[in-house]
Scaffold this active site. Structure first.
Site, PDB file in Angstrom:
ATOM      1  N   SER A  19      -7.876  -5.628  -5.198  1.00  0.00           N
ATOM      2  CA  SER A  19      -8.469  -6.134  -4.690  1.00  0.00           C
ATOM      3  C   SER A  19     -10.004  -5.991  -5.430  1.00  0.00           C
ATOM      4  CB  SER A  19      -8.438  -5.263  -3.576  1.00  0.00           C
ATOM      5  OG  SER A  19      -8.825  -3.845  -3.847  1.00  0.00           O
ATOM      6  N   HIS A  44       2.241   3.645  -9.275  1.00  0.00           N
ATOM      7  CA  HIS A  44       2.781   1.654  -9.731  1.00  0.00           C
ATOM      8  C   HIS A  44       3.416   1.773 -10.052  1.00  0.00           C
ATOM      9  CE1 HIS A  44      -1.682   2.129  -7.521  1.00  0.00           C
ATOM     10  NE2 HIS A  44      -2.143   2.518  -8.305  1.00  0.00           N
ATOM     11  N   ARG A  95       0.520   7.699  -2.534  1.00  0.00           N
ATOM     12  CA  ARG A  95       0.719   9.065  -1.685  1.00  0.00           C
ATOM     13  C   ARG A  95       1.753   8.949  -1.980  1.00  0.00           C
ATOM     14  NH1 ARG A  95      -1.402   6.328   3.788  1.00  0.00           N
ATOM     15  NH2 ARG A  95      -2.069   4.495   1.937  1.00  0.00           N
ATOM     16  N   TRP A  96       2.960   8.063  -2.463  1.00  0.00           N
ATOM     17  CA  TRP A  96       4.517   8.010  -3.146  1.00  0.00           C
ATOM     18  C   TRP A  96       4.775   8.805  -4.563  1.00  0.00           C
ATOM     19  CZ3 TRP A  96       7.558   6.721  -6.943  1.00  0.00           C
ATOM     20  CH2 TRP A  96       9.108   7.278  -6.610  1.00  0.00           C
ATOM     21  N   LEU A 149      10.596 -20.817  -4.792  1.00  0.00           N
ATOM     22  CA  LEU A 149       9.498 -20.337  -3.832  1.00  0.00           C
ATOM     23  C   LEU A 149       8.571 -19.643  -4.644  1.00  0.00           C
ATOM     24  CD1 LEU A 149       9.751 -17.486  -2.078  1.00  0.00           C
ATOM     25  CD2 LEU A 149      11.015 -16.738  -3.557  1.00  0.00           C
ATOM     26  N   TRP A 183     -12.063  -2.412  -8.185  1.00  0.00           N
ATOM     27  CA  TRP A 183     -12.057  -1.773  -9.524  1.00  0.00           C
ATOM     28  C   TRP A 183     -12.582  -0.483  -9.322  1.00  0.00           C
ATOM     29  CZ3 TRP A 183     -10.809  -4.355 -12.856  1.00  0.00           C
ATOM     30  CH2 TRP A 183     -11.065  -6.330 -13.234  1.00  0.00           C
ATOM     31  N   ASP A 188       0.805  -1.323   0.039  1.00  0.00           N
ATOM     32  CA  ASP A 188       0.012   0.030  -0.054  1.00  0.00           C
ATOM     33  C   ASP A 188       0.305   0.921   0.071  1.00  0.00           C
ATOM     34  OD1 ASP A 188      -2.375   1.334  -0.167  1.00  0.00           O
ATOM     35  OD2 ASP A 188      -2.453   1.360   2.135  1.00  0.00           O
ATOM     36  N   ARG A 231      -5.095  -2.033   8.808  1.00  0.00           N
ATOM     37  CA  ARG A 231      -6.359  -3.239   8.168  1.00  0.00           C
ATOM     38  C   ARG A 231      -6.357  -3.780   7.452  1.00  0.00           C
ATOM     39  NH1 ARG A 231      -8.349   2.705   6.180  1.00  0.00           N
ATOM     40  NH2 ARG A 231      -7.645   3.033   4.674  1.00  0.00           N
ATOM     41  N   ARG A 276     -11.717   2.471  -8.627  1.00  0.00           N
ATOM     42  CA  ARG A 276     -11.502   3.219  -9.165  1.00  0.00           C
ATOM     43  C   ARG A 276     -11.365   3.647 -10.699  1.00  0.00           C
ATOM     44  NH1 ARG A 276      -5.691   2.581  -5.553  1.00  0.00           N
ATOM     45  NH2 ARG A 276      -5.969   2.052  -3.864  1.00  0.00           N
TER      46      ARG A 276
END
Ligand code: IPE
Ligand code: IPE
Ligand code: MG
Length: 235
Positions: free
Chosen positions: A66, A38, A25-26, A131, A70, A21, A188, A72
């Site tokens: 998530s 992103h 903001r970045w 992995l 959708w 997350d 959360r 967004r």
């Protein structure tokens, strides 16, 4: 920081899950569009996964998109899916470097046939890698449980057990996450691994996902080993 790339984890920490997350903001801090965040988040994701492999983690799950995402703007959704598509291509072209068993968890039905085929193919191509990297895409914990219940109804079950649900979740057969790390200060679950996180340890950091790297993973691992996991028992 574990600069020597030694294995630092043992069987107590087999599975780490990341809620990636803070990309938006970045980017905002830099006066850039969310898609820029992103893009840099995708770089951090590569670094973090590689590092987890180096320290001996056997299973990594990342929350990439998530069922609620959708909501967004379409352009942002497209940029996230494109980055994932690109990651699959890179994995296919450079299986030695990426060195992961790539799998997708979530409902793949809304995606176009090309992406669905790519997902199927990369899962098959990488199936012998050790992995495990589970990418949660169009994933929702509630949708996953509802889907599991519907599968059980189709099987004709009228009375279900916890094992029945576990074996019909997208994550069937995988160990529950020992540690769930969420970046960007939010505390959360946002519909992530709701069933599987019943006894997970949680680690929250203010670091925004694109800034996430080995040093932050080390901090999370260090904190994990300070925790006493009781699983309801008396130690
Ligand atoms: C996480 O970063 C990436 C996804 C949810 C796909 P965000 O895009 O949620 O970034 P913030 O939370 O808005 O900063
Ligand atoms: C959770 O992040 C989903 C992913 C990381 C893919 P969000 O940014 O969507 O979660 P909320 O809206 O802050 O709860
Ligand atoms: Mg967010």
């Amino acid at each position: 920081m574990n600069t020597k790339n030694e294995k630092t984890v043992d069987d107590r920490l087999k599975h780490i899950a990341f809620i990636m997350d803070g990309n938006g903001r970045w980017a905002k801090k830099r006066g850039m569009p969310r898609s820029f965040g992103h893009k840099h988040g995708a770089k951090a994701f590569r670094n973090v996964v590689e590092y987890c492999g180096k320290i001996g983690i056997k299973h990594v799950t990342v929350y990439a998109f998530s069922t609620e995402n959708w909501g967004r703007p379409q352009g942002e959704i497209d940029s996230i899916i494109e980055l994932l598509d690109k990651y699959i291509d890179e994995c296919a072209q450079n299986m030695e470097k990426y060195d992961v068993r790539l799998r997708f968890i979530g409902d793949m039905t809304p995606f176009d046939d090309k992406l669905k085929a790519k997902i199927k193919s990369i899962e098959e191509m990488t199936k012998d890698k050790s992995l495990i990297l589970d990418v949660a895409l169009n994933y929702g914990g509630r949708a996953e449980i509802v889907n599991a219940c519907n599968r059980l109804i189709k099987e004709g079950k009228t009375n279900i057990t916890e094992d029945d649900i576990s074996r019909t979740l997208y994550t069937a057969g995988a160990p529950d996450p020992d540690l769930i790390v969420r970046t960007a200060g939010e505390m959360r679950l946002s519909n992530f691994l709701m069933w599987q996180s019943a006894y997970s340890e949680f680690y929250f950091t203010d670091t925004l996902w694109p800034d996430m790297g080995p040093a932050d993973v080390d901090l999370a691992v260090e904190e994990f080993y300070k925790r006493k996991r009781r699983f309801g028992k008396v130690l």
